[in-house]
Design an enzyme around this catalytic site. Structure first.
Site, short mmCIF file in Angstrom:
data_model
loop_
_atom_site.label_atom_id
_atom_site.label_comp_id
_atom_site.label_asym_id
_atom_site.label_seq_id
_atom_site.Cartn_x
_atom_site.Cartn_y
_atom_site.Cartn_z
N GLU A 141 7.93 26.87 28.01
CA GLU A 141 8.38 27.81 26.97
C GLU A 141 7.33 28.14 25.91
O GLU A 141 7.64 28.17 24.72
CB GLU A 141 9.66 27.28 26.31
CG GLU A 141 10.77 27.01 27.30
CD GLU A 141 12.04 26.43 26.66
OE1 GLU A 141 12.03 26.14 25.45
OE2 GLU A 141 13.05 26.27 27.37
N GLU A 156 16.01 25.40 36.64
CA GLU A 156 17.10 24.89 35.78
C GLU A 156 18.35 25.75 35.93
O GLU A 156 18.98 26.14 34.95
CB GLU A 156 16.65 24.89 34.30
CG GLU A 156 15.32 24.18 34.07
CD GLU A 156 14.93 24.06 32.61
OE1 GLU A 156 15.75 24.34 31.72
OE2 GLU A 156 13.77 23.70 32.35
C1 XIL Z 1 18.09 20.35 27.61
C2 XIL Z 1 18.93 19.15 28.06
O1 XIL Z 1 19.74 19.53 29.13
C3 XIL Z 1 19.76 18.64 26.91
O2 XIL Z 1 20.44 17.43 27.27
C4 XIL Z 1 18.87 18.38 25.70
O3 XIL Z 1 19.68 18.01 24.59
C5 XIL Z 1 18.06 19.59 25.34
O4 XIL Z 1 17.32 20.01 26.47
N1 XIL Z 1 15.18 24.33 28.84
C6 XIL Z 1 14.53 23.19 29.27
C7 XIL Z 1 15.28 21.92 29.35
O5 XIL Z 1 13.36 23.27 29.69
O6 XIL Z 1 14.47 20.82 29.10
C8 XIL Z 1 16.46 21.90 28.41
O7 XIL Z 1 17.21 20.71 28.65
C9 XIL Z 1 17.30 23.13 28.64
C10 XIL Z 1 16.52 24.37 28.32
#
Ligand code: XIL
Length: 358
Positions: free
Chosen positions: A164, A273
């Protein structure tokens, strides 16, 4: 010859029994069918899931074994969790996930080495509590990346090296997110994070990972960044489309075009994701999983996996973000997002049926 038949019967009976034991009363796939998601996609790409260590017990562990052949740590490999203090790394939780993957023949994706979130405050403070210098920030980032990647060398096959780093701003000349890394180091940390990861494990496949990658403006910013990195021979091998989507979008066209655009650089693409929320806006407070939303979600998943299968030559993995609707990172006390393929009882949803029907 006389011993061959009894041996065959014995082996066949044992196989039937053990498959009954495995699936008899805990069928997490389609009713009466022991095939899991990963089996349907065996000729396409690995199917992964992001998990917390406590998902590795009980019925969730069984569901994971049946359906997935790749794991990502949802949190426990992130900088703040694995490197909570300057001179202390905390490996245990991450190692549990890696061990489970190894015992069950699954791949492991590493997530993530450099991010603006979930990075401990100490990284950006010197001994007097002031903001670190550029040199100290880079030295710490290097130490972090080399140590973590070396620790999992040969066990983690791919890393989300940089997460990101590109901003959502519609202005096309504003590219980088104003993270601590960017503010302190300028854009030169970007090639370096990939170079350090590559130095620590030359066999690891290195990803740039982001969300909203289907939005043409952000997509093109990321494309231009990756193009420049490749021209500078920076070891970046793939782009991760996070895939935090909802039942209204992105469109099929934007998903396809993003995959085509990134892969035109010679990069592999992974959906890293994936979840498809039934919540479509911040103001949406509908708490129930209505039949209408269920159908829209099934249609969306069908469309998305249709595109993924069409692009199987460049897609090298699809990972879901969480196991089932029992717990999603998107849930809030006032609403649930129901974004996954298994329901709160771990039963396959309509969306599952669509994903495996082709
Ligand atoms: C999220 C997790 O799922 C949560 O448990 C945590 O509190 C915050 O992060 N993008 C990403 C992930 O790259 O690492 C994130 O994961 C979701 C958004």
């Amino acid at each position: 010859m006389t011993t061959v038949i009894p041996v065959f019967v014995f082996v066949a009976a044992t196989l039937m029994l053990s498959s009954f034991e495995r699936y008899g009363n805990k069928n997490f796939g389609v009713q009466g069918n022991p095939k899991g998601l990963k089996d349907y996609y065996i000729n396409f790409f690995p199917i992964g899931v992001a998990i917390a260590p406590n998902n590795l017990e009980g019925d969730q562990a069984e569901l994971i074994k049946q359906n997935f052949n790749s794991l990502t740590a949802e949190n426990v490999m992130k900088p703040a969790l694995i490197h909570p203090e300057e001179n202390r790394y905390s490996w245990e939780n991450a190692e549990r996930i890696v061990k489970f993957a190894q015992e069950n023949g699954m791949k492991v994706r590493g997530h993530t080495l450099c991010w603006h979130n979930q990075t401990a405050a100490w990284m950006f403070k010197d001994s007097l509590g002031n903001q670190v210098s550029r040199d100290l920030a880079l030295a710490r980032l290097k130490d972090h990346i080399i140590t973590v990647v070396s620790h999992f060398k040969g066990k983690v096959y791919a890393w989300d090296v940089l997460n990101e780093a590109v901003v959502d701003d519609k202005a096309i000349d504003k590219i980088f997110r104003e993270s601590n890394w960017y503010r302190i180091c300028g854009e030169e940390y970007i090639p370096k994070v990939f170079q350090w990861a590559h130095e620590a494990d030359p066999d690891a496949i290195l990803f740039y990972n982001d969300y909203n990658t289907e939005d043409p403006v952000k997509r093109d910013k990321i494309y231009n960044l990756l193009k420049r990195l490749l021209e500078q021979h920076v070891p970046v091998h793939g782009v991760g489309l996070q895939g935090h989507w909802n039942i209204n979008g992105p469109s099929e066209r934007n998903i396809r075009e993003a995959i085509e655009k990134f892969s035109s650089l010679g990069l592999k693409v992974q959906i890293t994701e994936l979840d498809v929320s039934v919540i479509t806006s911040g103001a949406d407070t509908v708490k129930t999983y209505t039949p209408e939303r269920e159908q829209k979600q099934a249609d969306f998943y069908k469309m998305a996996f249709g595109v993924f299968r069409e692009k199987k030559n460049v897609i090298t993995g699809v990972t879901f973000w969480n196991v089932s609707d029992r717990r999603s990172w998107l849930d809030r006390p006032d609403r649930k997002s129901f974004p996954l393929l298994f329901d709160v009882n771990l039963k396959p949803k309509k969306a599952f049926t669509e994903v495996v029907r082709f």
